[in-house]
Design a protein around this motif. Structure first.
Motif, PDB file in Angstrom:
ATOM      1  N   ALA A 263       0.791  -1.445  -0.117  1.00  0.00           N
ATOM      2  CA  ALA A 263       0.018   0.110   0.077  1.00  0.00           C
ATOM      3  C   ALA A 263       0.915   1.137  -0.025  1.00  0.00           C
ATOM      4  O   ALA A 263       0.234   2.147   0.504  1.00  0.00           O
ATOM      5  CB  ALA A 263      -0.923   0.042   1.219  1.00  0.00           C
ATOM      6  N   PRO A 295      -6.498  11.782  10.333  1.00  0.00           N
ATOM      7  CA  PRO A 295      -5.734  10.912   9.304  1.00  0.00           C
ATOM      8  C   PRO A 295      -4.025  11.210   9.262  1.00  0.00           C
ATOM      9  O   PRO A 295      -3.324  10.333   8.860  1.00  0.00           O
ATOM     10  CB  PRO A 295      -6.181  11.402   8.097  1.00  0.00           C
ATOM     11  CG  PRO A 295      -7.642  12.123   8.316  1.00  0.00           C
ATOM     12  CD  PRO A 295      -7.298  12.721   9.641  1.00  0.00           C
ATOM     13  N   LEU A 300      -1.771   5.112   7.121  1.00  0.00           N
ATOM     14  CA  LEU A 300      -2.454   5.348   5.814  1.00  0.00           C
ATOM     15  C   LEU A 300      -3.799   6.200   5.732  1.00  0.00           C
ATOM     16  O   LEU A 300      -4.487   6.143   6.780  1.00  0.00           O
ATOM     17  CB  LEU A 300      -3.057   4.077   5.238  1.00  0.00           C
ATOM     18  CG  LEU A 300      -2.000   2.877   4.882  1.00  0.00           C
ATOM     19  CD1 LEU A 300      -2.803   1.674   4.708  1.00  0.00           C
ATOM     20  CD2 LEU A 300      -1.474   3.415   3.626  1.00  0.00           C
ATOM     21  N   GLN A 301      -4.187   6.783   4.701  1.00  0.00           N
ATOM     22  CA  GLN A 301      -5.261   7.705   4.780  1.00  0.00           C
ATOM     23  C   GLN A 301      -5.974   6.870   3.370  1.00  0.00           C
ATOM     24  O   GLN A 301      -5.611   6.571   2.689  1.00  0.00           O
ATOM     25  CB  GLN A 301      -4.906   9.205   4.421  1.00  0.00           C
ATOM     26  CG  GLN A 301      -4.313   9.890   5.205  1.00  0.00           C
ATOM     27  CD  GLN A 301      -2.827   9.570   5.513  1.00  0.00           C
ATOM     28  OE1 GLN A 301      -2.141   9.339   4.520  1.00  0.00           O
ATOM     29  NE2 GLN A 301      -2.282   9.295   6.826  1.00  0.00           N
ATOM     30  N   ALA A 302      -7.463   7.146   3.691  1.00  0.00           N
ATOM     31  CA  ALA A 302      -8.374   6.762   2.787  1.00  0.00           C
ATOM     32  C   ALA A 302      -9.671   7.473   2.768  1.00  0.00           C
ATOM     33  O   ALA A 302     -10.098   7.992   3.782  1.00  0.00           O
ATOM     34  CB  ALA A 302      -8.693   5.255   3.069  1.00  0.00           C
ATOM     35  N   GLU A 319     -11.464   3.842   0.240  1.00  0.00           N
ATOM     36  CA  GLU A 319     -10.439   3.683  -0.925  1.00  0.00           C
ATOM     37  C   GLU A 319      -9.270   4.599  -0.517  1.00  0.00           C
ATOM     38  O   GLU A 319      -9.048   5.661  -0.290  1.00  0.00           O
ATOM     39  CB  GLU A 319     -10.914   4.167  -2.116  1.00  0.00           C
ATOM     40  CG  GLU A 319     -10.256   3.927  -3.425  1.00  0.00           C
ATOM     41  CD  GLU A 319     -10.981   4.343  -4.827  1.00  0.00           C
ATOM     42  OE1 GLU A 319     -12.277   3.917  -5.063  1.00  0.00           O
ATOM     43  OE2 GLU A 319     -10.354   4.890  -5.614  1.00  0.00           O
ATOM     44  N   THR A 320      -8.128   3.771  -0.802  1.00  0.00           N
ATOM     45  CA  THR A 320      -6.681   4.409  -0.354  1.00  0.00           C
ATOM     46  C   THR A 320      -6.382   5.428  -1.748  1.00  0.00           C
ATOM     47  O   THR A 320      -7.012   5.332  -2.764  1.00  0.00           O
ATOM     48  CB  THR A 320      -5.676   3.678  -0.146  1.00  0.00           C
ATOM     49  OG1 THR A 320      -5.281   2.992  -1.244  1.00  0.00           O
ATOM     50  CG2 THR A 320      -5.805   2.594   0.887  1.00  0.00           C
ATOM     51  N   ASP A 321      -5.450   6.500  -1.403  1.00  0.00           N
ATOM     52  CA  ASP A 321      -4.907   7.305  -2.542  1.00  0.00           C
ATOM     53  C   ASP A 321      -4.268   6.492  -3.605  1.00  0.00           C
ATOM     54  O   ASP A 321      -4.093   6.891  -4.685  1.00  0.00           O
ATOM     55  CB  ASP A 321      -4.089   8.394  -2.074  1.00  0.00           C
ATOM     56  CG  ASP A 321      -3.087   7.838  -0.884  1.00  0.00           C
ATOM     57  OD1 ASP A 321      -2.758   6.613  -0.894  1.00  0.00           O
ATOM     58  OD2 ASP A 321      -2.531   8.864  -0.388  1.00  0.00           O
ATOM     59  N   GLN A 322      -3.957   5.161  -3.461  1.00  0.00           N
ATOM     60  CA  GLN A 322      -3.507   4.171  -4.445  1.00  0.00           C
ATOM     61  C   GLN A 322      -4.486   3.641  -5.284  1.00  0.00           C
ATOM     62  O   GLN A 322      -4.076   2.758  -6.108  1.00  0.00           O
ATOM     63  CB  GLN A 322      -2.516   3.516  -3.598  1.00  0.00           C
ATOM     64  CG  GLN A 322      -1.204   4.022  -3.381  1.00  0.00           C
ATOM     65  CD  GLN A 322      -0.036   2.945  -3.253  1.00  0.00           C
ATOM     66  OE1 GLN A 322      -0.293   1.945  -2.953  1.00  0.00           O
ATOM     67  NE2 GLN A 322       1.036   3.284  -3.677  1.00  0.00           N
ATOM     68  N   GLN A 324      -6.360   1.481  -4.174  1.00  0.00           N
ATOM     69  CA  GLN A 324      -6.908   0.058  -3.157  1.00  0.00           C
ATOM     70  C   GLN A 324      -8.226   0.090  -2.380  1.00  0.00           C
ATOM     71  O   GLN A 324      -8.400   1.368  -1.758  1.00  0.00           O
ATOM     72  CB  GLN A 324      -5.903  -0.518  -2.465  1.00  0.00           C
ATOM     73  CG  GLN A 324      -4.602  -0.798  -3.057  1.00  0.00           C
ATOM     74  CD  GLN A 324      -3.370  -1.173  -2.379  1.00  0.00           C
ATOM     75  OE1 GLN A 324      -3.357  -0.574  -1.175  1.00  0.00           O
ATOM     76  NE2 GLN A 324      -2.569  -2.010  -2.897  1.00  0.00           N
ATOM     77  N   GLU A 325      -8.921  -0.953  -2.490  1.00  0.00           N
ATOM     78  CA  GLU A 325     -10.265  -0.992  -1.611  1.00  0.00           C
ATOM     79  C   GLU A 325      -9.856  -1.690  -0.249  1.00  0.00           C
ATOM     80  O   GLU A 325      -9.592  -2.825  -0.424  1.00  0.00           O
ATOM     81  CB  GLU A 325     -11.186  -1.327  -2.526  1.00  0.00           C
ATOM     82  CG  GLU A 325     -12.603  -1.089  -1.804  1.00  0.00           C
ATOM     83  CD  GLU A 325     -13.902  -1.030  -2.900  1.00  0.00           C
ATOM     84  OE1 GLU A 325     -14.465  -2.267  -3.116  1.00  0.00           O
ATOM     85  OE2 GLU A 325     -14.518  -0.354  -3.386  1.00  0.00           O
ATOM     86  N   TRP A 326     -10.360  -1.173   0.817  1.00  0.00           N
ATOM     87  CA  TRP A 326     -10.009  -1.716   1.733  1.00  0.00           C
ATOM     88  C   TRP A 326     -11.386  -1.991   2.719  1.00  0.00           C
ATOM     89  O   TRP A 326     -12.424  -1.121   2.621  1.00  0.00           O
ATOM     90  CB  TRP A 326      -9.336  -0.907   2.996  1.00  0.00           C
ATOM     91  CG  TRP A 326      -7.903  -0.955   2.607  1.00  0.00           C
ATOM     92  CD1 TRP A 326      -7.190  -0.776   1.376  1.00  0.00           C
ATOM     93  CD2 TRP A 326      -6.772  -1.291   3.522  1.00  0.00           C
ATOM     94  NE1 TRP A 326      -5.869  -0.801   1.685  1.00  0.00           N
ATOM     95  CE2 TRP A 326      -5.746  -1.086   2.802  1.00  0.00           C
ATOM     96  CE3 TRP A 326      -6.585  -1.672   5.046  1.00  0.00           C
ATOM     97  CZ2 TRP A 326      -4.523  -1.368   3.425  1.00  0.00           C
ATOM     98  CZ3 TRP A 326      -5.274  -1.859   5.440  1.00  0.00           C
ATOM     99  CH2 TRP A 326      -4.476  -1.569   4.808  1.00  0.00           C
TER     100      TRP A 326
END
Lengths: 359, 272
Positions: A263, A295, A300-302, A319-322, A324-326
């Motif tokens: 991540a 945050p 991590l920030q999402a 959703e992270t800034d990359q 990815q869905e958590w």
């Protein structure tokens, strides 16, 4: 292979040695090795077609392994027919005899064993008490509800005092509430009777609730054997992690002992022994993600994208800034659109060898 | 109540082809020869003459023997059919059914040429120096003809029931310690009883009423109640006596069917 013996000396009841089973050239069981201790509650868990029922039927004597040995109480029983084995089965759809009433169904095995009729009567009564159906002796099977038929099926099996009771998804046909009740009752019954239970289910929650040992299977191969806690907290591969409960599975890279990158940043973890730089799968349980309204202080920030209320907790997708869905399970709720901080404790990050594609 | 018009053709059919003929038979059995309306029981009295009673008794006996043989042969056949894999099952059934497509008389004549003194079987036995056996025109030949012709009526109802039997019930019996024989006695057979009973019905009824088989394979010696009735109608023109014999035969069949369905409900009560 039971990793925990619950403090008892474990006396082996059943051992499957290198069991291989083919149906018309198709392998359905591949090198099954399994040891079941006396008085153990073992659950075979897996999706349909994983071979769990076939394994049970091999123990019961209804299927014969293509190769490998079935050991029972220290003796090889491959060639012993089902009717001579000291196991009894609770069948998936109960398989009660429709031409006999409740009493005659339960007494069937005792009659075959030529027990004295007084003894039969007493035992049938005791087993009906055990399944909480006293006074149902004269009732025809047709007049019973699904739950009652299920209880009669259990009584019919346990009245013979088998050393091992095999249960083939016995609760699958019951509604949720009844199923929960029966799970606890079966567990109590097993403790009370002191019989080894081998239970087949595709319901991971059921497996975790009832078992001493869970055997996770997929594609005819045992994926992991362990206690429910062990299976849940330390899944050995991504399949087990995904099948048992919800998980977030991310691609990562092992940096060095106790340090992993995923991540877009590095995390301290507790896993060791991978090759530095090796790609790994990172498994995180949704309830292990700590969220905070600050945050900046988090790892991590999402951005929260959806929230569903699940009763005990909220299920949120973030959703992270990359990109990815958590999935997050938390008792505190953050509304959609809010930016949250996410943190992970080192022992909640589980690293697994990357699965080869297609298995 | 709503009128169901679609039933009318059925009712009409029943009235024209079943009820009216039966009433006519009943009428002839109760009136003096030559028509008219003078009632008499003399036709029925004749039925109870020893000569005719022995014919009735022989009919029932031969039909019973044939039914039992059909059951003993048919049950294993039905089991083999039911337990064979689906692909084979179809061809086995076809093999079994094809002879039935041939005319009933032709099949019975075929047996005559097989069994007669100079027939195929005796010719074959002659090669081994065995004296010709007299097989035709014996009660054995009559029973053989009945069994041969009616066996499928025993096999199919049993097969249908066995095929629908839940295999997990057999596993359950095995699981509870029953060996294959006990599984059969305590589970398979009791559960197949409806098929057995309808098989018995479907064999016994035509067997007890037949006149062709007994005439062709039994010759003159083995007059059955069917032959007797046929003679009254077609040769001696004693319709009164023929009708009373028919009514008695109907009563015999009704009684035996009643007995069978009664034993069926008894079985339901308890086997163990």
């Amino acid at each position: 292979m039971t990793q925990e013996n619950q403090g008892k000396t474990s006396q082996e009841m059943i051992r499957l040695v290198d069991i291989h089973k083919e149906f018309e050239g198709e392998t359905v069981l591949n090198r099954i090795n399994l040891s079941i201790a006396k008085n153990e509650f073992v659950t075979l868990l897996g999706p349909s077609g994983c071979g769990k029922t076939t394994t049970l039927r091999i123990i019961g004597g209804f299927e014969h392994p293509t190769s490998g040995d079935v050991m029972f109480d220290g003796q090889r029983i491959n060639d012993i027919p089902a009717y001579q084995r000291k196991v009894n089965t609770v069948f998936q759809r109960y398989a009660l005899f429709p031409h006999l009433n409740v009493y005659e169904n339960i007494a069937f095995g005792l009659h075959i064993a030529k027990k004295d009729s007084k003894e039969i009567k007493a035992k049938v009564k005791a087993s009906l008490d055990l399944v909480d159906m006293p006074g149902f002796e004269k009732r025809p099977i047709r007049s019973l509800s699904g739950g009652q038929q299920q209880r009669v099926a259990i009584a019919r099996a346990v009245v013979n005092e088998p050393k091992v009771l095999l249960l083939d998804e016995p609760l699958a046909a019951l509604d949720l509430k009844m199923r929960k009740e029966m799970q606890l009752e079966l567990k109590n019954m097993q403790k009370q009777l002191g019989i080894t239970f081998v239970f087949v289910t595709h319901d991971q929650e059921e497996a975790l609730t009832m078992s001493d040992t869970v055997v996770v299977m997929k594609g005819g191969i045992i994926q992991q054997i362990g206690s429910p806690i062990n299976i849940y907290n330390e899944p050995e591969n991504v399949f087990v992690a995904d099948f048992i409960g919800e998980s977030i599975i991310l691609e990562g890279r092992f940096l060095e002992d106790c340090l992993v990158e995923f991540a877009g940043r590095t995390f301290p973890c507790v896993d060791k022994g991978f090759i530095p730089g090796q790609p790994v799968d990172v498994v995180i349980r949704p309830e292990d993600v700590d969220i905070s309204a600050d945050p900046a202080a988090a790892m991590l920030q999402a951005t929260v994208t959806s929230v569903v209320f699940k009763g005990v907790h909220y299920e949120m997708l973030a959703e992270t800034d990359q990109g990815q869905e958590w999935m997050i399970h938390s008792t505190t709720m953050a509304p959609p659109g809010q930016i949250i901080g996410m943190s992970l404790k080192p022992d909640n990050i589980h690293l697994m060898k990357k699965e080869v594609q297609g298995t | 109540m709503k009128r169901n018009w679609s039933l009318y053709p059925y009712i009409l059919w029943m009235v024209v082809f079943t009820i009216v003929p039966i009433l006519m038979v009943l009428y002839y059995s109760l009136v003096e020869a030559g028509g008219g309306f003078s009632l008499t029981l003399s036709h029925y009295a004749r039925v109870f003459e020893p000569l005719y009673l022995s014919v009735i008794w022989r009919s029932i006996l031969l039909a019973l023997v044939s039914t039992v043989i059909c059951l003993l042969l048919g049950y294993p056949v039905a089991m083999i059919l039911a337990s064979s894999p689906a692909k084979q099952q179809f061809s086995l059934i076809v093999l079994f059914v094809v002879p039935m497509w041939m005319n009933f008389l032709a099949r019975t004549y075929a047996w005559m040429s097989l069994l007669e003194t100079n027939g195929i079987i005796n010719t074959f036995l002659g090669f081994f120096g065995i004296e010709p056996l007299s097989m035709l025109y014996t009660s054995g030949a009559v029973v053989l003809g009945m069994v041969y012709n009616y066996l499928p009526f025993m096999v199919f109802p049993i097969f249908t029931v066995l095929r629908k039997l839940d295999p997990s019930l057999l596993e359950a019996a095995e699981d509870l310690g029953a060996n294959p024989l006990k599984t059969f006695m305590k589970v398979i057979f009791p559960l197949s009883l409806p098929g057995v009973l309808s098989g018995i019905t479907m064999v016994f009824m035509p067997a007890v009423t037949t006149f062709v088989i007994s005439q062709l394979l039994g010759g003159g010696q083995f007059t059955l109640i069917g032959n007797l009735i046929q003679q009254q109608y077609l040769r001696t023109y004693d319709w009164g006596f023929g009708s009373s014999l028919s009514i008695i035969l109907m009563i015999i069949i009704l009684l035996s069917m009643g007995l069978i369905s009664r034993s069926n409900t008894n079985e339901e009560g308890g086997i163990l």
